[in-house]
Motif scaffolding. Structure first.
Motif, PDB file in Angstrom:
ATOM      1  N   VAL A   1      41.099 -48.571  19.914  1.00  0.00           N
ATOM      2  CA  VAL A   1      39.698 -49.024  19.969  1.00  0.00           C
ATOM      3  C   VAL A   1      39.221 -49.140  21.415  1.00  0.00           C
ATOM      4  N   THR A   2      40.055 -49.750  22.267  1.00  0.00           N
ATOM      5  CA  THR A   2      39.679 -49.929  23.676  1.00  0.00           C
ATOM      6  C   THR A   2      39.488 -48.584  24.367  1.00  0.00           C
ATOM      7  N   TYR A   3      40.425 -47.678  24.166  1.00  0.00           N
ATOM      8  CA  TYR A   3      40.358 -46.360  24.821  1.00  0.00           C
ATOM      9  C   TYR A   3      39.156 -45.560  24.320  1.00  0.00           C
ATOM     10  N   TYR A   4      38.878 -45.649  23.014  1.00  0.00           N
ATOM     11  CA  TYR A   4      37.750 -44.901  22.445  1.00  0.00           C
ATOM     12  C   TYR A   4      36.414 -45.423  22.975  1.00  0.00           C
ATOM     13  N   LYS A   5      36.310 -46.742  23.121  1.00  0.00           N
ATOM     14  CA  LYS A   5      35.060 -47.315  23.638  1.00  0.00           C
ATOM     15  C   LYS A   5      34.781 -46.873  25.070  1.00  0.00           C
ATOM     16  N   LYS A   6      35.850 -46.669  25.837  1.00  0.00           N
ATOM     17  CA  LYS A   6      35.681 -46.286  27.240  1.00  0.00           C
ATOM     18  C   LYS A   6      35.505 -44.787  27.432  1.00  0.00           C
ATOM     19  N   THR A   7      36.181 -43.986  26.594  1.00  0.00           N
ATOM     20  CA  THR A   7      36.210 -42.533  26.826  1.00  0.00           C
ATOM     21  C   THR A   7      35.644 -41.690  25.693  1.00  0.00           C
ATOM     22  N   LYS A   8      35.419 -42.315  24.520  1.00  0.00           N
ATOM     23  CA  LYS A   8      35.019 -41.602  23.306  1.00  0.00           C
ATOM     24  C   LYS A   8      36.090 -40.600  22.867  1.00  0.00           C
ATOM     25  N   LYS A   9      37.319 -40.858  23.312  1.00  0.00           N
ATOM     26  CA  LYS A   9      38.456 -40.035  22.905  1.00  0.00           C
ATOM     27  C   LYS A   9      39.511 -40.936  22.269  1.00  0.00           C
ATOM     28  N   ARG A  10      40.427 -40.321  21.511  1.00  0.00           N
ATOM     29  CA  ARG A  10      41.465 -41.080  20.819  1.00  0.00           C
ATOM     30  C   ARG A  10      42.844 -40.759  21.384  1.00  0.00           C
ATOM     31  N   ILE A  11      43.666 -41.787  21.507  1.00  0.00           N
ATOM     32  CA  ILE A  11      45.054 -41.584  21.924  1.00  0.00           C
ATOM     33  C   ILE A  11      45.900 -41.162  20.721  1.00  0.00           C
ATOM     34  N   PHE A  12      45.689 -41.848  19.596  1.00  0.00           N
ATOM     35  CA  PHE A  12      46.415 -41.532  18.366  1.00  0.00           C
ATOM     36  C   PHE A  12      45.489 -40.766  17.419  1.00  0.00           C
ATOM     37  N   LYS A  13      46.072 -39.968  16.552  1.00  0.00           N
ATOM     38  CA  LYS A  13      45.257 -39.256  15.563  1.00  0.00           C
ATOM     39  C   LYS A  13      44.523 -40.243  14.667  1.00  0.00           C
ATOM     40  N   MET A  14      45.174 -41.377  14.407  1.00  0.00           N
ATOM     41  CA  MET A  14      44.555 -42.460  13.639  1.00  0.00           C
ATOM     42  C   MET A  14      45.383 -43.715  13.849  1.00  0.00           C
ATOM     43  N   ALA A  15      44.729 -44.859  13.856  1.00  0.00           N
ATOM     44  CA  ALA A  15      45.420 -46.142  13.969  1.00  0.00           C
ATOM     45  C   ALA A  15      45.140 -46.977  12.719  1.00  0.00           C
ATOM     46  N   PRO A  16      46.078 -47.848  12.306  1.00  0.00           N
ATOM     47  CA  PRO A  16      47.373 -48.170  12.909  1.00  0.00           C
ATOM     48  C   PRO A  16      48.307 -46.961  12.994  1.00  0.00           C
ATOM     49  N   ILE A  17      49.345 -47.109  13.772  1.00  0.00           N
ATOM     50  CA  ILE A  17      50.161 -45.976  14.180  1.00  0.00           C
ATOM     51  C   ILE A  17      50.901 -45.304  13.031  1.00  0.00           C
TER      52      ILE A  17
END
Length: 329
Positions: free
Chosen positions: A278-294
Motif C-alpha cells: 500500500v505504501t509503495y503504491y501510494k508513492k509510485t503507483k506501482k506494486r512490489i508484489f503481484k497481490m497482497a497479502p503475500i
C-alpha cells in the motif's frame, strides 16, 4: 511429562469437539445464508468460493473455551488470568462476528468500517492492557516488563507498557485476519503456533495457559477437518480476530510477546506485505508484489493454493523451533 498431560488432553478434547461443532455449524450457516463473498479484486481462482459458509470460528471459540473451562475447573487451574485471556478471545471474536454478520446481511465483503473495527480493538486491548499491568508476570519480573529473548533481558516499560500491549493486540489480531486467505492457511498455522505456546507456557511456569493453548490448537485442528482444501467452511473474521486476540493476550500475560512474533513470523510477514504494498503504491503507483497479502503473490506466480499453504505451514514449523531454541539461550 505430567505437565503435558492436561494440555494434550485439552488438545484432543477440543479437536473432537471442534470438529463436531463445525460439522453442526455448516448446515446451520448455509440455512441462515451466512456465506463468504469473495472480492472481485482478489484472485480470479477464488471466485468459486463465493457462497461457502463463513463464521466457522464460532466452532473454534466454543471448543477452546468449553474444553479449557472444564479441564481447568477439574484440575484447579481456572485462574483469573486464564479467564481474562479467554475473555480476550471471546471479545475479539465478537468484533469479528459483528463484521461477519454485517457482510452476511449486506451481501458484500466490506462489513463494518475499518474505523469501527479499530475503535473496538483499541477499547478491548486497553482494558486488557490495564489488567496485564496489574496481574501479568510470574513473580520474577515486573508486571509492566517485557522479555527480550537472545539477550535474556526483561525490560520494564513503565507507563509505556499499556500502549505497547494495545499495539501488540491490535496488530496481531489484524495480522492473523490478513493471513486467513487460503483454505487451511490460518487454521493450520495457528494450530502450530498454539502448540508452541503450550511448550512456552510449560517452560515459563504458566500451567493454566498451557491448557488453553492446547485447546486452541485442538479447536483449530478440528476446524481444519472441514477447512482444508477444498474448504467447506471459512472461519471468517469471527475466528481470525479471536485467534489473534487469544495469541496476543496469552503472550502478554506470559511476557513472551517477542517470542510470539518469532513463532508467528508468517503473520508478521503477511501484515508487512500489505503495509509495504500500500505504501509503495501510494508513492509510485506501482506494486512490489503481484497481490497482497503475500500468499496471493505466490498464487499469482503460479503456485497451487495447496502448495502455498504447505510451504507456509513448513516455514511456521521452522519459526516455532527457532523460538523454542531462543527460549533456552
Amino acid at each position: 511429562m505430567e505437565s503435558m498431560i492436561f494440555p494434550i488432553t485439552a488438545l484432543i478434547a477440543a479437536w473432537g469437539l471442534g470438529a463436531l461443532l463445525v460439522k453442526m455449524l455448516i448446515p446451520f450457516l448455509e440455512k441462515k445464508q451466512f456465506r463468504q463473498f469473495v472480492r472481485d479484486e482478489g484472485p480470479k481462482s477464488h471466485l468459486h468460493k463465493t457462497g461457502t459458509p463463513s463464521m466457522g470460528g464460532i466452532g473454534i471459540i466454543g471448543a477452546a473455551v468449553i474444553c479449557t473451562a472444564a479441564i481447568s475447573a477439574l484440575t484447579g487451574r481456572l485462574t483469573v488470568r486464564l479467564i481474562a485471556v479467554m475473555g480476550a478471545m471471546i471479545l475479539f471474536g465478537v468484533i469479528g462476528f459483528i463484521d461477519d454478520y454485517e457482510k452476511a446481511v449486506k451481501k458484500n465483503n466490506l462489513g463494518i468500517s475499518p474505523k469501527q473495527k479499530i475503535v473496538l480493538q483499541v477499547a478491548f486491548s486497553l482494558a486488557f492492557g490495564i489488567f496485564a499491568a496489574l496481574f501479568s508476570g510470574n513473580g520474577f519480573t515486573e508486571a509492566t516488563s517485557v522479555f527480550i529473548p537472545v539477550i535474556d533481558v526483561s525490560l520494564d516499560l513503565g507507563y509505556f507498557y499499556i500502549p505497547f500491549v494495545m499495539f501488540v493486540m491490535v496488530a496481531f489480531s489484524n495480522a492473523v485476519n490478513l493471513t486467513d486467505g487460503l483454505d487451511g492457511l490460518a487454521s493450520g498455522i495457528t494450530a502450530l503456533v498454539s502448540f508452541f505456546m503450550v511448550v512456552a507456557a510449560i517452560y515459563f511456569g504458566y500451567g493454566d495457559q498451557s491448557v488453553l493453548f492446547g485447546a486452541v490448537a485442538g479447536g483449530c485442528l478440528g476446524f481444519l477437518v472441514f477447512n482444508r482444501y477444498p474448504a467447506r467452511i471459512f472461519m471468517g473474521d469471527t475466528g481470525s480476530m479471536a485467534l489473534g486476540g487469544v495469541l496476543s493476550a496469552g503472550a502478554v500475560i506470559m511476557k513472551m510477546e517477542f517470542l510470539l512474533a518469532i513463532a508467528g513470523l508468517i503473520y508478521v510477514i503477511e501484515a508487512l506485505s500489505v503495509v509495504i504494498q500500500v505504501t509503495y503504491y501510494k508513492k509510485t503507483k506501482k506494486r512490489i508484489f503481484k497481490m497482497a497479502p503475500i500468499h496471493h503473490h505466490f498464487e499469482l506466480c503460479g503456485m497451487k493454493e495447496t502448495k502455498v499453504v504447505m510451504m507456509f505451514w513448513g516455514v511456521t514449523v521452522l519459526f516455532c523451533v527457532l523460538a523454542i531454541v531462543l527460549m533456552h539461550i
